[in-house]
Structures are given as structure tokens and as C-alpha cells.
Design a protein around this motif. Structure first.
Motif, PDB file in Angstrom:
ATOM      1  N   ALA A 362       0.827  -1.216   0.000  1.00 32.40           N
ATOM      2  CA  ALA A 362       0.000   0.000   0.000  1.00 32.40           C
ATOM      3  C   ALA A 362       0.856   1.257   0.000  1.00 32.40           C
ATOM      4  O   ALA A 362       0.500   2.275  -0.623  1.00 32.40           O
ATOM      5  N   ASP A 363       2.005   1.242   0.688  1.00 30.33           N
ATOM      6  CA  ASP A 363       2.877   2.419   0.705  1.00 30.33           C
ATOM      7  C   ASP A 363       3.430   2.722  -0.685  1.00 30.33           C
ATOM      8  O   ASP A 363       3.517   3.892  -1.091  1.00 30.33           O
ATOM      9  N   ALA A 364       3.788   1.656  -1.417  1.00 28.10           N
ATOM     10  CA  ALA A 364       4.298   1.874  -2.778  1.00 28.10           C
ATOM     11  C   ALA A 364       3.214   2.456  -3.677  1.00 28.10           C
ATOM     12  O   ALA A 364       3.483   3.308  -4.531  1.00 28.10           O
ATOM     13  N   ILE A 365       1.977   2.010  -3.502  1.00 28.02           N
ATOM     14  CA  ILE A 365       0.870   2.557  -4.302  1.00 28.02           C
ATOM     15  C   ILE A 365       0.650   4.023  -3.969  1.00 28.02           C
ATOM     16  O   ILE A 365       0.405   4.860  -4.865  1.00 28.02           O
ATOM     17  N   LYS A 366       0.735   4.394  -2.682  1.00 29.75           N
ATOM     18  CA  LYS A 366       0.545   5.792  -2.305  1.00 29.75           C
ATOM     19  C   LYS A 366       1.649   6.668  -2.891  1.00 29.75           C
ATOM     20  O   LYS A 366       1.390   7.753  -3.417  1.00 29.75           O
ATOM     21  N   ILE A 367       2.897   6.182  -2.807  1.00 28.16           N
ATOM     22  CA  ILE A 367       4.004   6.959  -3.371  1.00 28.16           C
ATOM     23  C   ILE A 367       3.845   7.121  -4.881  1.00 28.16           C
ATOM     24  O   ILE A 367       4.079   8.209  -5.441  1.00 28.16           O
ATOM     25  N   ARG A 368       3.427   6.056  -5.549  1.00 26.99           N
ATOM     26  CA  ARG A 368       3.226   6.145  -7.002  1.00 26.99           C
ATOM     27  C   ARG A 368       2.128   7.131  -7.349  1.00 26.99           C
ATOM     28  O   ARG A 368       2.245   7.920  -8.297  1.00 26.99           O
ATOM     29  N   ASP A 369       1.018   7.146  -6.561  1.00 26.72           N
ATOM     30  CA  ASP A 369      -0.067   8.090  -6.823  1.00 26.72           C
ATOM     31  C   ASP A 369       0.369   9.520  -6.579  1.00 26.72           C
ATOM     32  O   ASP A 369      -0.004  10.446  -7.327  1.00 26.72           O
ATOM     33  N   ARG A 370       1.185   9.744  -5.516  1.00 30.06           N
ATOM     34  CA  ARG A 370       1.675  11.091  -5.249  1.00 30.06           C
ATOM     35  C   ARG A 370       2.576  11.584  -6.375  1.00 30.06           C
ATOM     36  O   ARG A 370       2.476  12.741  -6.813  1.00 30.06           O
ATOM     37  N   GLN A 371       3.449  10.695  -6.863  1.00 31.52           N
ATOM     38  CA  GLN A 371       4.311  11.084  -7.972  1.00 31.52           C
ATOM     39  C   GLN A 371       3.509  11.388  -9.227  1.00 31.52           C
ATOM     40  O   GLN A 371       3.804  12.341  -9.954  1.00 31.52           O
ATOM     41  N   ARG A 373       0.354  12.436  -9.368  1.00 31.24           N
ATOM     42  CA  ARG A 373      -0.360  13.701  -9.202  1.00 31.24           C
ATOM     43  C   ARG A 373       0.598  14.885  -9.292  1.00 31.24           C
ATOM     44  O   ARG A 373       0.248  15.942  -9.836  1.00 31.24           O
ATOM     45  N   PHE A 374       1.828  14.717  -8.772  1.00 28.54           N
ATOM     46  CA  PHE A 374       2.806  15.801  -8.853  1.00 28.54           C
ATOM     47  C   PHE A 374       3.187  16.088 -10.307  1.00 28.54           C
ATOM     48  O   PHE A 374       3.270  17.248 -10.719  1.00 28.54           O
ATOM     49  N   VAL A 409       0.673  23.959  -6.346  1.00 33.75           N
ATOM     50  CA  VAL A 409       1.676  23.768  -7.389  1.00 33.75           C
ATOM     51  C   VAL A 409       1.131  24.180  -8.745  1.00 33.75           C
ATOM     52  O   VAL A 409       1.834  24.799  -9.567  1.00 33.75           O
ATOM     53  N   GLU A 410      -0.146  23.892  -9.008  1.00 31.44           N
ATOM     54  CA  GLU A 410      -0.750  24.290 -10.272  1.00 31.44           C
ATOM     55  C   GLU A 410      -0.752  25.801 -10.429  1.00 31.44           C
ATOM     56  O   GLU A 410      -0.465  26.332 -11.518  1.00 31.44           O
ATOM     57  N   ASP A 411      -1.077  26.504  -9.317  1.00 28.70           N
ATOM     58  CA  ASP A 411      -1.085  27.969  -9.397  1.00 28.70           C
ATOM     59  C   ASP A 411       0.318  28.512  -9.672  1.00 28.70           C
ATOM     60  O   ASP A 411       0.487  29.448 -10.467  1.00 28.70           O
ATOM     61  N   PHE A 412       1.324  27.926  -9.025  1.00 33.57           N
ATOM     62  CA  PHE A 412       2.688  28.394  -9.251  1.00 33.57           C
ATOM     63  C   PHE A 412       3.119  28.168 -10.699  1.00 33.57           C
ATOM     64  O   PHE A 412       3.731  29.045 -11.315  1.00 33.57           O
ATOM     65  N   VAL A 413       2.805  26.997 -11.266  1.00 34.04           N
ATOM     66  CA  VAL A 413       3.195  26.703 -12.654  1.00 34.04           C
ATOM     67  C   VAL A 413       2.491  27.647 -13.614  1.00 34.04           C
ATOM     68  O   VAL A 413       3.097  28.185 -14.558  1.00 34.04           O
ATOM     69  N   CYS A 414       1.193  27.893 -13.386  1.00 32.96           N
ATOM     70  CA  CYS A 414       0.453  28.797 -14.273  1.00 32.96           C
ATOM     71  C   CYS A 414       0.977  30.234 -14.144  1.00 32.96           C
ATOM     72  O   CYS A 414       1.124  30.946 -15.154  1.00 32.96           O
ATOM     73  N   PHE A 415       1.253  30.680 -12.904  1.00 32.95           N
ATOM     74  CA  PHE A 415       1.778  32.031 -12.712  1.00 32.95           C
ATOM     75  C   PHE A 415       3.143  32.164 -13.374  1.00 32.95           C
ATOM     76  O   PHE A 415       3.442  33.196 -13.992  1.00 32.95           O
ATOM     77  N   ASP A 416       3.992  31.169 -13.247  1.00 33.63           N
ATOM     78  CA  ASP A 416       5.327  31.246 -13.812  1.00 33.63           C
ATOM     79  C   ASP A 416       5.301  31.298 -15.329  1.00 33.63           C
ATOM     80  O   ASP A 416       6.236  31.841 -15.937  1.00 33.63           O
TER      81      ASP A 416
END
Length: 463
Positions: A362-371, A373-374, A409-416
């Protein structure tokens, strides 16, 4: 029976001393009468010319008078052609019809079917079953989708399956008889020539090499068996296919149902035990290849077949209760390692391995989902930027760089990427139609995230 439909003298032409010439002529005549684009009734002159062409292709020929005939001994090619033509007419292979001064030649349906069968037997060789299996699968899929309209194609699939099964039996029996013939021969050249001429060129399936690969012609066997089993298990589909049989063949419903069940079971039987039959064929094929390889190994040696001779010596010695002592040939070394060499052993397929799926923590699945989404948040798209600008501008017509907020993070990327709208390509033209960016020469630190040139975003009038 067969001879109720054929003349009594039909096989006399193929049993005499001139059967080689008659066979060559009939083979070429079959191509003329099988030409579907032309009239099956031919002129006599056409048949005579075809016979003459065949005789020109024959290197040497001589006519043997098996019985007394009214014709003189042939001297020219035309005389030979006339003699063969009259022999075919007298024995029933050809039928003459005369209309005034015009003589036509034809073949009766029974003779034509007989000649076609004989030609197919003589040309019996390699077959490619990749297209055959695909046609069976496509026909069964058509029956499953439209049983009322395409039900009759089930009959064609069953006929193709039975023909395929019969051909496998012919291959098995042909290899077996060829094996006996080659094993009985002591001539190395005859063994090698027979292996390549009779087996490789005549018996082996054309796509035999693909049987052990992932692209083999029998990879659709499971779908074929499932479709056929569904026909038998579904009474509604079975009744619709049987009704199609009734309409096409004008038989009763009971006969049609029995015929449909027989066709389905023939298909299932053909593709259900195909692995065992191919294994038997492969076993006989391996023995033939081993015999041919052993023979080819010793063709340049002065002692061909030494392995078989040694096996015979051992069998003869085993008959004695006490082994004989050979004092005079102890140092001769007439039997050595090189004289009894054998081809490489047959490679056995690896045992089947049970595939078990590995469990992901389950930890590997959570890390994969976070990556994931990032990485999705870092992607710059025009809809994201347009949504960010609409949310920041709201109802304002003009907004300063320091008034923009950065909450994710989305706001920062769009602003940049606001300052690079002009270089984002054609898809960013839509944003330029609604918003205009005015830059100054002063650099500002925006919320501690990024340092960039000062700019104002102005909403255009058309927006």
C-alpha cells in the motif's frame, strides 16, 4: 458406387505401358478444362494442340502398342498427339460431339471430378493453415452475431475443420511410412534425398515453423472452442442456426438440429485434441531429422551407418551367456568415439511454470499516486492557465503582479508561465485574445516564490 458413374475402360489408359505420357497429357488437359473464364466445351484442334505442347515438354517418349489398333505407328509429334487423343476418347476420358462439320470435345462431370481429384493427389504438398484457422474463426463470429442470416457458414467451418483434421492424419501416416522406408534403406544418398524431397517438400506444413511461436496459426483455438460451445449451450442460437440450415438445404428441423450439433462437435473435436496430434507429428519428425542428420554426418566417412552397425553388434553379443573374448582385435580400435557419434539430443520443452501475480504494498501505491499527481500538476496546459486567469482576474479589468495569489503547485506553474504566453504556440492565441500583459523594467520578488519582471494583466475589450 464409383464405377456406376464411370466407363469400364477409364483406367486402361493409366495402366498400360504409355501411362507416363497419358498422365502428363491429362495433367495439362486439366488446366484447360478447369479454366473457369472460358467455355468448358473445347474445339478438337485446341485439344490436339495442347497434347502436342505436352509432348514437346517431354524429353524422351516412345509409344508402345499394347494392343493392335488400326492406326499406323506414329512418326511425328502430330501422330503421337492423335494416337493419345484417340486413346483418351476410346477409354472415356474425352467425349466428342459433332455439329455439322464442327467437332467439339468435353468432359463429363464425373470424369472432370475424377481428374480433379487425381491432380490434387499428385500435387499434394505443403499447406498453409494460418488463413484456414482465421476463416473458421471469422465464420463462427459471423454466426454468433447473425445466426439467422449467417448460420449456414457454420457448415463451411465444419467442412474446413474436417479437411484440416484429415490433412493432419495424412501427414502423420505419410511421415510414418516415410520413416519405415528410409530406415530400411542403406544408401546414404537415398536417405538424405528422400528426406528433403518427400518430407520437407511434400509432407511438411508450410507454416510448421510458426506452430511453436506466439504467432502460430492455432492461437485462436480458444476463441473457436468457446464460440462452438456457446452454440451448443444456447438453445435459441442453436434453433436459429438450424432454421437457416432448413431454409438453405430444404430439410426437416430435426435433421437440421442433428446436423448443427454434429458440425459443432466436429469443430470441437478437431481443435480440442490438436496439441496431442501435433506432438505425435513432431515426434515422428524428430526421428526423421535425426536419421537424416546421422546419415549426412557419415556421408563423407568411409564407414556410414556405423552407429546402427554397433547397435546390431551389441544386440548379437547380448544373445551369448558369456561374452566372447576377441584377442586378435584388442588393439585395432575399430570402434571409437568418432565412429559412433550421434546427433545432438532433442531439446525437451521447459516444464510449465505457474504464474503468480506479485502483490504491491500500500505504501508503494501511495508513493506512485503522489508522484503521478505531482507530474500532472507540473504539466502546463492552456485550459489550466485560462482557468487560473479567470479565477484571479474575476471582474477586474486590470491586475498587478503582486495581487496574484499562489495557493498550489498548479497555481505556481500557471503564474510562472504567464510571462511566456506569447511563445506557447498557436493554442495560446485564445488567451491573447482575452488578456494582454504589459511588462516593466523593474524586477520584483513575488511572495517569496519567484523573482521576475513586473507586469500587469489587462482584460481586453472583446472579453
Amino acid at each position: 458406387m464409383l464405377f456406376k458413374h464411370l466407363p469400364d475402360e477409364i483406367f486402361q489408359a493409366l495402366s498400360g505401358s504409355n501411362r507416363a505420357l497419358i498422365e502428363a497429357v491429362l495433367t495439362d488437359l486439366a488446366e484447360i478444362f478447369y479454366d473457369h473464364a472460358e467455355d468448358p466445351i473445347k474445339d478438337k484442334s485446341t485439344i490436339i494442340e495442347s497434347i502436342e505442347d505436352t509432348l514437346h515438354k517431354v524429353d524422351t517418349f516412345a509409344w508402345h502398342d499394347d494392343q493392335k489398333e488400326s492406326f499406323e505407328s506414329p512418326k511425328t509429334i502430330h501422330d503421337y498427339a492423335l494416337r493419345i487423343y484417340h486413346r483418351l476418347v476410346n477409354t472415356g476420358w474425352l467425349v466428342e460431339e459433332q455439329e455439322l462439320y464442327r467437332v467439339s470435345v468435353l468432359m463429363t462431370p464425373q470424369i472432370s471430378m475424377l481428374l480433379r481429384s487425381l491432380v490434387e493427389i499428385s500435387r499434394h504438398g505443403k499447406r498453409n493453415y494460418g488463413a484456414t484457422v482465421l476463416s473458421i474463426l471469422s465464420n463462427l463470429e459471423a454466426v454468433a452475431k447473425q445466426p439467422k442470416e449467417r448460420g449456414v457458414t457454420l457448415r463451411q467451418s465444419a467442412e474446413a475443420s474436417r479437411d484440416f483434421s484429415a490433412h493432419l492424419n495424412q501427414i502423420l501416416l505419410g511421415i510414418r511410412s516415410l520413416q519405415k522406408e528410409l530406415f530400411a534403406s542403406r544408401d546414404p544418398k537415398a536417405i538424405v534425398a528422400g528426406f528433403f524431397d518427400l518430407f520437407v517438400e511434400g509432407i511438411l506444413i508450410a507454416d510448421y515453423k510458426t506452430i511453436k511461436t506466439s504467432n502460430n496459426p492455432f492461437r485462436f483455438r480458444r476463441q473457436i472452442l468457446e464460440l462452438t460451445q456457446d452454440f451448443l449451450a444456447n438453445p435459441e442460437t442453436l434453433g436459429q442456426v438450424a432454421q437457416c440450415y432448413v431454409d438453405q438445404q430444404l430439410i426437416t428441423m430435426a435433421e437440421a438440429q442433428a446436423m448443427v450439433e454434429k458440425d459443432c462437435r466436429d469443430i470441437m473435436q478437431t481443435f480440442g485434441n490438436i496439441e496431442q496430434r501435433l506432438e505425435r507429428i513432431d515426434e515422428y519428425r524428430y526421428r526423421l531429422e535425426k536419421r537424416a542428420a546421422d546419415t549426412a554426418r557419415y556421408m563423407d566417412s568411409s564407414r556410414p551407418g556405423m552407429a546402427n552397425k554397433i547397435a546390431g553388434i551389441i544386440s548379437d553379443v547380448a544373445k551369448y551367456e558369456k561374452l566372447p573374448i576377441l584377442k586378435e582385435v584388442v588393439g585395432a580400435r575399430f570402434v571409437g568415439v568418432s565412429s559412433a557419434a550421434q546427433p545432438t539430443k532433442r531439446r525437451e520443452p521447459p516444464p510449465p511454470r505457474i504464474m503468480t501475480p506479485t502483490e504491491v504494498s500500500a505504501d508503494a501505491i501511495k508513493i506512485r499516486d503522489r508522484q503521478r499527481r505531482f507530474h500532472e500538476a507540473r504539466q502546463v496546459t492552456i485550459p489550466k492557465m485560462q482557468s487560473y486567469l479567470e479565477k484571479q482576474m474575476s471582474l477586474d479589468k486590470n491586475k498587478h503582479i503582486l495581487d496574484f495569489t499562489i495557493e498550489s503547485v498548479e497555481d505556481f506553474v500557471c503564474f510562472d508561465h504567464l510571462r511566456y504566453i506569447g511563445s506557447l504556440g498557436v493554442t495560446a492565441k485564445k488567451l491573447e485574445d482575452y488578456f494582454e500583459i504589459h511588462f516593466t523594467n523593474q524586477y520584483l520578488d513575488v511572495h517569496g516564490f519567484v523573482e521576475c519582471r513586473e507586469f500587469n494583466v489587462v482584460r481586453r475589450s472583446k472579453a
